[in-house]
Scaffold this motif. Structure first.
Motif, PDB file in Angstrom:
ATOM      1  N   ILE A  77      -5.450   5.920   5.537  1.00 12.62           N
ATOM      2  CA  ILE A  77      -5.297   4.462   5.461  1.00 12.62           C
ATOM      3  C   ILE A  77      -6.695   3.861   5.550  1.00 12.62           C
ATOM      4  O   ILE A  77      -7.419   4.081   6.520  1.00 12.62           O
ATOM      5  CB  ILE A  77      -4.419   3.930   6.605  1.00 12.62           C
ATOM      6  CG1 ILE A  77      -3.014   4.547   6.515  1.00 12.62           C
ATOM      7  CG2 ILE A  77      -4.327   2.406   6.548  1.00 12.62           C
ATOM      8  CD1 ILE A  77      -2.126   4.206   7.689  1.00 12.62           C
ATOM      9  N   TYR A  78      -7.074   3.130   4.527  1.00 10.98           N
ATOM     10  CA  TYR A  78      -8.438   2.621   4.460  1.00 10.98           C
ATOM     11  C   TYR A  78      -8.463   1.097   4.379  1.00 10.98           C
ATOM     12  O   TYR A  78      -7.666   0.486   3.666  1.00 10.98           O
ATOM     13  CB  TYR A  78      -9.166   3.189   3.236  1.00 10.98           C
ATOM     14  CG  TYR A  78      -9.543   4.642   3.383  1.00 10.98           C
ATOM     15  CD1 TYR A  78     -10.790   5.009   3.868  1.00 10.98           C
ATOM     16  CD2 TYR A  78      -8.639   5.647   3.052  1.00 10.98           C
ATOM     17  CE1 TYR A  78     -11.141   6.347   4.015  1.00 10.98           C
ATOM     18  CE2 TYR A  78      -8.978   6.990   3.194  1.00 10.98           C
ATOM     19  CZ  TYR A  78     -10.231   7.328   3.675  1.00 10.98           C
ATOM     20  OH  TYR A  78     -10.567   8.655   3.830  1.00 10.98           O
ATOM     21  N   THR A  79      -9.390   0.523   5.110  1.00 11.26           N
ATOM     22  CA  THR A  79      -9.692  -0.892   4.942  1.00 11.26           C
ATOM     23  C   THR A  79     -10.980  -0.956   4.145  1.00 11.26           C
ATOM     24  O   THR A  79     -12.033  -0.507   4.609  1.00 11.26           O
ATOM     25  CB  THR A  79      -9.872  -1.608   6.292  1.00 11.26           C
ATOM     26  OG1 THR A  79      -8.638  -1.562   7.008  1.00 11.26           O
ATOM     27  CG2 THR A  79     -10.264  -3.063   6.077  1.00 11.26           C
ATOM     28  N   THR A  93      -6.322  -3.498   3.000  1.00 14.88           N
ATOM     29  CA  THR A  93      -5.896  -2.202   3.521  1.00 14.88           C
ATOM     30  C   THR A  93      -5.187  -1.457   2.400  1.00 14.88           C
ATOM     31  O   THR A  93      -4.264  -1.986   1.784  1.00 14.88           O
ATOM     32  CB  THR A  93      -4.951  -2.368   4.722  1.00 14.88           C
ATOM     33  OG1 THR A  93      -5.660  -3.025   5.782  1.00 14.88           O
ATOM     34  CG2 THR A  93      -4.464  -1.013   5.219  1.00 14.88           C
ATOM     35  N   THR A 117      -5.526  -7.269   5.423  1.00 16.52           N
ATOM     36  CA  THR A 117      -5.965  -6.511   6.598  1.00 16.52           C
ATOM     37  C   THR A 117      -5.243  -6.947   7.868  1.00 16.52           C
ATOM     38  O   THR A 117      -5.158  -6.189   8.830  1.00 16.52           O
ATOM     39  CB  THR A 117      -7.481  -6.674   6.806  1.00 16.52           C
ATOM     40  OG1 THR A 117      -7.803  -8.073   6.808  1.00 16.52           O
ATOM     41  CG2 THR A 117      -8.251  -5.997   5.698  1.00 16.52           C
TER      42      THR A 117
END
Length: 234
Positions: A77-79, A93, A117
């Motif tokens: 999971i990336y922001t 996100t 986000t």
């Protein structure tokens, strides 16, 4: 570059102003047609689910709606954030989606969900969950719409996928979930905003065109006054 933009002959700015006004009315009319399509879409059930591994640009409806069956990679999971010298920071996100039947993450990622986000991942999973956890996560059916992704942001997402050991398909599709519900997601958008913005920009262009016209006329008068004096001295 900016110096070049402000140095066109004055008639150019009036032509540009007319084009911008026309563009504003065109976009307003397009939004009007989309609003009508959104109303019709809300009268019908949401689209049939599409396997996340099989999503393409043709999977979206006329109003860019989609319903995706998926598992998501909860370990990746990336922001992501993209900022530029003259742009506002963009933070999203990203959750990479796999087929609801996937048993591992070997298949190329064809779909990625894009959340604000501030939105909670657990709330996202709870909202769209339809089956208990499988190999990667709970099975979810995500109703949402196609998300606009700039080439710069897409590059950042590609880097994030590479870091997670994932492979993105050549035409990965980004989906923004209807976290506030389908009715809100397909709400009516303002048609007048496009026209107002076009008129505002056109007014600026026309105003600068007037300034350029006055500057040009003053320069010509000055040259006409100075020319005889120069000839007399000769």
């Amino acid at each position: 570059m900016f110096r070049l933009v402000f140095s066109f002959p004055w008639p150019v700015y009036f032509v540009l102003a007319a084009l911008v006004v026309g563009g504003g009315f065109y976009m307003g009319n397009e939004e009007k047609l989309l609003n009508a399509a959104r109303l019709e879409a809300l009268k019908a059930p949401m689209p049939d689910v599409v396997d996340a591994s099989k999503v393409t640009s043709n999977s979206f409806s006329a109003v860019d709606e989609i319903n995706v069956a998926a598992q998501v990679d909860l370990d990746a999971i990336y922001t992501v954030s993209v900022s530029g010298k003259r742009t506002i920071d963009t933070k999203k996100t990203i959750l990479f989606a796999f087929s609801p039947d996937a048993i591992d993450k070997s298949q190329p990622v064809a779909t990625a969900f894009m959340l604000e986000t501030s939105q909670d991942i657990a709330a996202f999973l709870d909202k769209f969950m339809v089956a208990k956890p499988r190999a990667l996560s709970t099975v979810i059916h995500v109703n949402g719409e196609s998300a606009y992704v700039s080439s710069k942001l897409e590059g950042v997402v590609e880097d994030a996928a590479r870091e997670a050991g994932l492979t993105l398909s050549q035409n990965v599709q980004f989906v923004e979930p209807f976290m506030q519900g389908r009715e809100f997601g397909l709400r009516q958008r303002s048609e007048a905003d496009h026209i107002k913005f076009g008129l505002f920009v056109a007014a600026l262009l026309a105003g600068y065109g007037v300034v350029r016209f006055i500057m040009t006329q003053n320069k010509r008068r000055k040259e006409q006054v100075e020319a005889p004096e120069g000839q007399a001295e000769a």
